[in-house]
Design an enzyme around this catalytic site. Structure first.
Site, PDB file in Angstrom:
ATOM      1  N   GLU A  71       1.153  -1.143  -0.007  1.00 42.50           N
ATOM      2  CA  GLU A  71       0.061   0.030  -0.094  1.00 42.50           C
ATOM      3  C   GLU A  71       0.894   1.368  -0.025  1.00 42.50           C
ATOM      4  OE1 GLU A  71      -3.052  -0.176  -0.358  1.00 42.50           O
ATOM      5  OE2 GLU A  71      -3.776  -2.353  -0.021  1.00 42.50           O
ATOM      6  N   CYS A  85      -2.175   9.490   1.815  1.00 41.44           N
ATOM      7  CA  CYS A  85      -1.896   8.850   0.717  1.00 41.44           C
ATOM      8  C   CYS A  85      -2.867   9.060  -0.357  1.00 41.44           C
ATOM      9  CB  CYS A  85      -1.716   7.319   0.737  1.00 41.44           C
ATOM     10  SG  CYS A  85      -2.976   6.468   1.807  1.00 41.44           S
TER      11      CYS A  85
HETATM   12  P1  NAD Z   1       8.235   4.979   4.504  1.00 41.66           P
HETATM   13  O1  NAD Z   1       8.505   4.294   3.250  1.00 41.66           O
HETATM   14  O2  NAD Z   1       9.491   5.844   4.901  1.00 41.66           O
HETATM   15  O3  NAD Z   1       8.274   3.830   5.825  1.00 41.66           O
HETATM   16  C1  NAD Z   1       7.205   2.854   6.001  1.00 41.66           C
HETATM   17  C2  NAD Z   1       7.914   1.955   6.808  1.00 41.66           C
HETATM   18  O4  NAD Z   1       8.812   1.201   6.065  1.00 41.66           O
HETATM   19  C3  NAD Z   1       8.384   2.459   8.207  1.00 41.66           C
HETATM   20  O5  NAD Z   1       7.793   1.774   9.240  1.00 41.66           O
HETATM   21  C4  NAD Z   1       9.782   2.204   7.946  1.00 41.66           C
HETATM   22  O6  NAD Z   1      10.485   2.154   9.202  1.00 41.66           O
HETATM   23  C5  NAD Z   1       9.842   0.961   7.061  1.00 41.66           C
HETATM   24  N1  NAD Z   1      11.044   0.846   6.399  1.00 41.66           N
HETATM   25  C6  NAD Z   1      11.817   1.780   5.701  1.00 41.66           C
HETATM   26  N2  NAD Z   1      12.828   1.065   5.132  1.00 41.66           N
HETATM   27  C7  NAD Z   1      12.886  -0.126   5.188  1.00 41.66           C
HETATM   28  C8  NAD Z   1      13.459  -1.326   4.588  1.00 41.66           C
HETATM   29  N3  NAD Z   1      14.493  -1.221   3.946  1.00 41.66           N
HETATM   30  N4  NAD Z   1      12.801  -2.507   4.770  1.00 41.66           N
HETATM   31  C9  NAD Z   1      11.910  -2.714   5.699  1.00 41.66           C
HETATM   32  N5  NAD Z   1      11.293  -1.590   6.161  1.00 41.66           N
HETATM   33  C10 NAD Z   1      11.605  -0.465   5.959  1.00 41.66           C
HETATM   34  O7  NAD Z   1       6.972   5.539   4.598  1.00 41.66           O
HETATM   35  P2  NAD Z   1       6.462   6.698   5.712  1.00 41.66           P
HETATM   36  O8  NAD Z   1       7.184   8.088   5.254  1.00 41.66           O
HETATM   37  O9  NAD Z   1       6.304   6.042   7.072  1.00 41.66           O
HETATM   38  O10 NAD Z   1       4.836   6.767   5.149  1.00 41.66           O
HETATM   39  C11 NAD Z   1       4.254   7.762   4.107  1.00 41.66           C
HETATM   40  C12 NAD Z   1       4.282   7.205   2.786  1.00 41.66           C
HETATM   41  O11 NAD Z   1       3.184   5.881   3.159  1.00 41.66           O
HETATM   42  C13 NAD Z   1       3.604   8.019   1.745  1.00 41.66           C
HETATM   43  O12 NAD Z   1       4.061   7.843   0.501  1.00 41.66           O
HETATM   44  C14 NAD Z   1       2.160   7.637   1.821  1.00 41.66           C
HETATM   45  O13 NAD Z   1       1.366   7.996   0.423  1.00 41.66           O
HETATM   46  C15 NAD Z   1       2.353   6.065   1.886  1.00 41.66           C
HETATM   47  N6  NAD Z   1       0.961   5.583   2.631  1.00 41.66           N
HETATM   48  C16 NAD Z   1       0.049   4.840   1.839  1.00 41.66           C
HETATM   49  C17 NAD Z   1      -1.223   4.257   2.216  1.00 41.66           C
HETATM   50  C18 NAD Z   1      -1.819   3.341   1.444  1.00 41.66           C
HETATM   51  O14 NAD Z   1      -2.762   2.805   2.044  1.00 41.66           O
HETATM   52  N7  NAD Z   1      -1.519   3.165  -0.028  1.00 41.66           N
HETATM   53  C19 NAD Z   1      -1.518   4.375   3.578  1.00 41.66           C
HETATM   54  C20 NAD Z   1      -0.809   5.465   4.265  1.00 41.66           C
HETATM   55  C21 NAD Z   1       0.532   5.915   3.855  1.00 41.66           C
END
Ligand code: NAD
Length: 493
Positions: free
Chosen positions: A237, A271
Site C-alpha cells: 500500500e 496517501c
Molecule cells: P516509509 O516508506 O518511509 O516507511 C514505511 C515503513 O517502512 C516504516 O515503518 C519504516 O521504518 C519501514 N522501512 C523503511 N525502510 C525499510 C526497509 N528497507 N525494509 C523494511 N522496512 C523499511 O513511509 P512513511 O514515510 O512512513 O509513510 C508515508 C508514505 O506512506 C507515503 O508515501 C504515503 O502515501 C504512504 N501511505 C500509503 C497508504 C496506502 O494505504 N496506500 C496509507 C498511508 C500511507
C-alpha cells in the site's frame, strides 16, 4: 567491563521536538525470536475458531473506543495532528476491527464449486486457510488506522501478527499491542517490534508467511525485493498523486470544500489526499476563487490552535518546497502561498494553477498541503491526464450526471463520486492501488482473503466406469472426452 547498552531511538513531538519516548532498536535475533513465538501461538489462535476470535477482536475494539482520549492524545503528540483528527482516525479504525471480526466467518467459509460433467463424480470445495504469521510494516501518517486495516483482518482470518510501526510513531504501535494483550486469551498473538529500517528488513527475512507493507513507493520496492529473496508474498500500500476531476455540472461549492480538506487535512500527509485537480475550463475561475477564499480561512499550527499540524517527518519539508518551486519555475502560477509558506515545522496552504504536466510537482507525491488546479477543455482530457501518472491509488469525481461514467475509466483502486476519502471509511470495500501505488488490497472481503491461501479439496463421491486418470484409459474414453468437450465448452462447469 563496560556494559553494552541496548541500541535505542527516540520518538519526538514534531511541534516542540520534545522527546516523547525511547524504544529499543530490535536486532535480527530479537525479531526472529518474536516471529518464532508468533508461530507457536498460531496453531492455538487458529484453533480457537471464528467465534472465539470474533469475541476477542470485538473486546479489543470496545477497549480502544473506551480509551479513545488516551490514544488520540498519543497520536496527536507523535504526529502533531489535531486531537479531533486523531479521534476520527481511531473511530474509523475501530469500525474496521469490528467489521473484520463480524464478517470473517461468512467470507472465509469453505465454498462448494461445480465439478463439471466430466468430473461429475467429484465434489469440489475450496477452503480458505490462514497463512501463519503475518508481518505488518506501517507508516506514521495514520499510525493507528493504517496498520489496523491489515492487523485486524489478518487476526480475524486466524493468523498471528508481528507489527513494526514507523520509527516516528512507535508509541501508537506499542499501545496497540498492550491493549490487545489486555483482552487476548494468551501471549504472542499480536506483537509489536520497534526499530528503524533495519528492523523492518529483519521482519521481511524472519520467516513470516506474508508481509503487509504500507509506506512510500521507494521503500515498497526495497521491501518487495527483500521479500522476493525468501519468497514471501507481499501486500503493498504505497503513495499516490490523487486526481480530482471536476465537470461543468459539478456542485462547485461542495467540490471546493471537500477538495481543499482532502488536500490540506493532516497537513496534506494522506496517501489518498487530493494533489491535482482537472477542472472543466468553464467553471475553473469560480473553483479557483472559492479555493483561494477557503485557503485564507485555514492555517497550520500546533494541535488545538489550527486546522492541521506540522509536517510529521522534517525531511519532507524540503520535498514540499522543491515541488512548489519547480511548479512555478516550470510555468505554473501561485494563487495562494508559495515557497515561503514552508516554515518548519509547518507548511501553510499553497494553491498553484496551470502547472505543466511534466513538472515534478505534477508527477511525484508532494505529501504536503499543496493543491494544483489545471484547466481542461473536455472530460476525456481530464481522464487521460488523471491516468497519465505513475500512481493509481484513489480519485475523486465531481459531476451531477457523469460521475459513474468518468469513474469507470480511471486507472486507480478507488474513486469517490461527489465525495472524498469516503471509501476509506467503508469497511466492506477494498482499499488499495495499482501501478506505483501498490498491489493487493486491505479492508473488505478482499482484505480478509489476502491473509489466507486457497486450498482446493476435491473428493470422489462415486466411481464412473470411465478411466480418464488412469493407464487403463481406452480409445472410447478418449472419444467421449473429446465429444463432451466439443459439446459442453465449459457449460455445466
Ligand atoms: P516509509 O516508506 O518511509 O516507511 C514505511 C515503513 O517502512 C516504516 O515503518 C519504516 O521504518 C519501514 N522501512 C523503511 N525502510 C525499510 C526497509 N528497507 N525494509 C523494511 N522496512 C523499511 O513511509 P512513511 O514515510 O512512513 O509513510 C508515508 C508514505 O506512506 C507515503 O508515501 C504515503 O502515501 C504512504 N501511505 C500509503 C497508504 C496506502 O494505504 N496506500 C496509507 C498511508 C500511507
Amino acid at each position: 567491563m563496560a556494559i553494552k547498552r541496548r541500541p535505542s531511538f527516540n520518538s519526538h513531538n514534531p511541534v516542540s521536538d520534545e522527546v516523547i519516548g525511547t524504544y529499543p532498536i530490535m536486532s535480527k535475533n530479537e525479531v526472529d525470536d518474536v516471529v518464532a513465538h508468533a508461530r507457536l501461538a498460531f496453531a492455538q489462535w487458529n484453533g480457537l475458531g471464528f467465534g472465539e476470535r470474533k469475541r476477542v477482536l470485538l473486546a479489543w475494539s470496545s477497549l480502544i473506543i473506551n480509551r479513545i482520549e488516551q490514544i488520540a492524545q498519543l497520536i496527536s503528540r507523535e504526529t502533531g495532528k489535531p486531537l479531533s483528527d486523531a479521534r476520527l482516525e481511531v473511530s474509523i479504525a475501530v469500525n474496521q476491527i469490528s467489521w473484520a471480526a463480524r464478517h470473517a466467518e461468512s467470507i472465509l467459509r469453505t465454498s462448494f464449486r461445480r465439478p463439471g460433467l466430466l468430473m461429475a463424480n467429484m465434489s469440489a470445495t475450496v477452503e480458505r486457510s490462514p497463512m501463519g504469521v503475518i508481518g505488518v510494516i506501517g507508516p506514521w501518517n495514520y499510525p493507528l488506522y493504517t496498520p489496523v486495516g491489515s492487523i485486524s483482518y489478518a487476526l480475524a482470518a486466524g493468523n498471528t501478527v508481528v507489527f513494526k510501526p514507523s520509527e516516528y510513531t512507535p508509541g501508537v504501535g506499542v499501545w496497540l499491542e498492550d491493549t490487545f494483550n489486555e483482552v487476548a486469551p494468551f501471549a504472542d498473538i499480536f506483537t509489536t517490534i520497534t526499530g528503524l529500517a533495519q528492523t523492518g528488513t529483519s521482519l521481511c527475512l524472519s520467516g513470516i508467511n506474508k508481509l503487509s507493507f504500507t509506506g512510500s513507493t521507494r521503500t515498497a520496492k526495497l521491501v518487495a525485493a527483500q521479500c522476493a529473496e525468501v519468497m514471501v508474498p507481499v501486500v503493498l500500500e504505497c503513495g499516490g498523486k490523487d486526481p480530482v476531476i471536476v465537470a461543468s455540472d459539478a456542485d462547485i461549492r461542495r467540490a471546493v470544500d471537500a477538495t481543499m480538506w482532502s488536500a490540506m487535512a493532516n497537513a496534506g500527509q494522506s496517501c489518498i489526499g487530493a494533489e491535482r485537480v482537472y477542472i472543466d475550463e468553464s467553471v475553473a475561475d469560480e473553483f479557483i476563487s472559492r479555493a483561494v477564499e477557503l485557503a485564507g480561512e485555514i492555517h497550520a499550527g500546533a494541535p488545538g490552535d489550527a486546522n492541521y499540524g506540522p509536517a510529521t517527518m522534517p525531511s519532507q519539508l524540503k520535498v514540499i518546497q522543491s515541488h512548489i518551486k519547480a511548479a512555478i519555475a516550470d510555468g505554473g502560477t501561485s494563487v495562494f502561498g508559495g515557497p515561503q509558506s514552508v516554515k518548519a515545522p509547518f507548511v501553510q496552504p499553497v494553491i498553484l494553477i496551470d502547472v505543466p504536466e511534466d513538472s515534478i510537482a505534477m508527477q511525484s507525491e508532494t505529501f504536503g498541503p499543496v493543491i494544483i488546479i489545471n484547466r481542461v477543455a473536455t472530460m476525456s482530457e481530464a481522464i487521460r491526464l488523471s491516468n497519465a501518472s505513475a500512481y493509481g491509488l484513489g480519485a475523486n469525481v465531481w459531476s451531477k450526471r457523469k460521475g459513474k461514467k468518468i469513474a469507470s475509466q480511471l486507472h486507480c483502486g478507488m474513486v469517490a463520486i461527489n465525495s472524498t476519502f469516503a471509501f476509506a471509511a467503508i469497511p466492506s470495500v477494498p482499499f488499495g492501488g495499482v501501478k506505483d501505488s501498490g498491489s493487493g488490497r486491505v479492508h473488505g472481503p478482499e482484505g480478509l482473503l489476502e491473509y489466507t491461501f486457497a486450498r482446493t479439496v476435491v473428493r470422489s463421491r462415486f466411481y464412473l466406469p470411465l478411466h480418464f486418470l488412469s493407464f487403463k484409459r481406452r480409445p472410447q474414453d478418449d472419444r467421449l472426452v473429446i465429444k463432451l468437450t466439443r459439446i459442453l465448452k465449459g457449460r455445466l462447469g
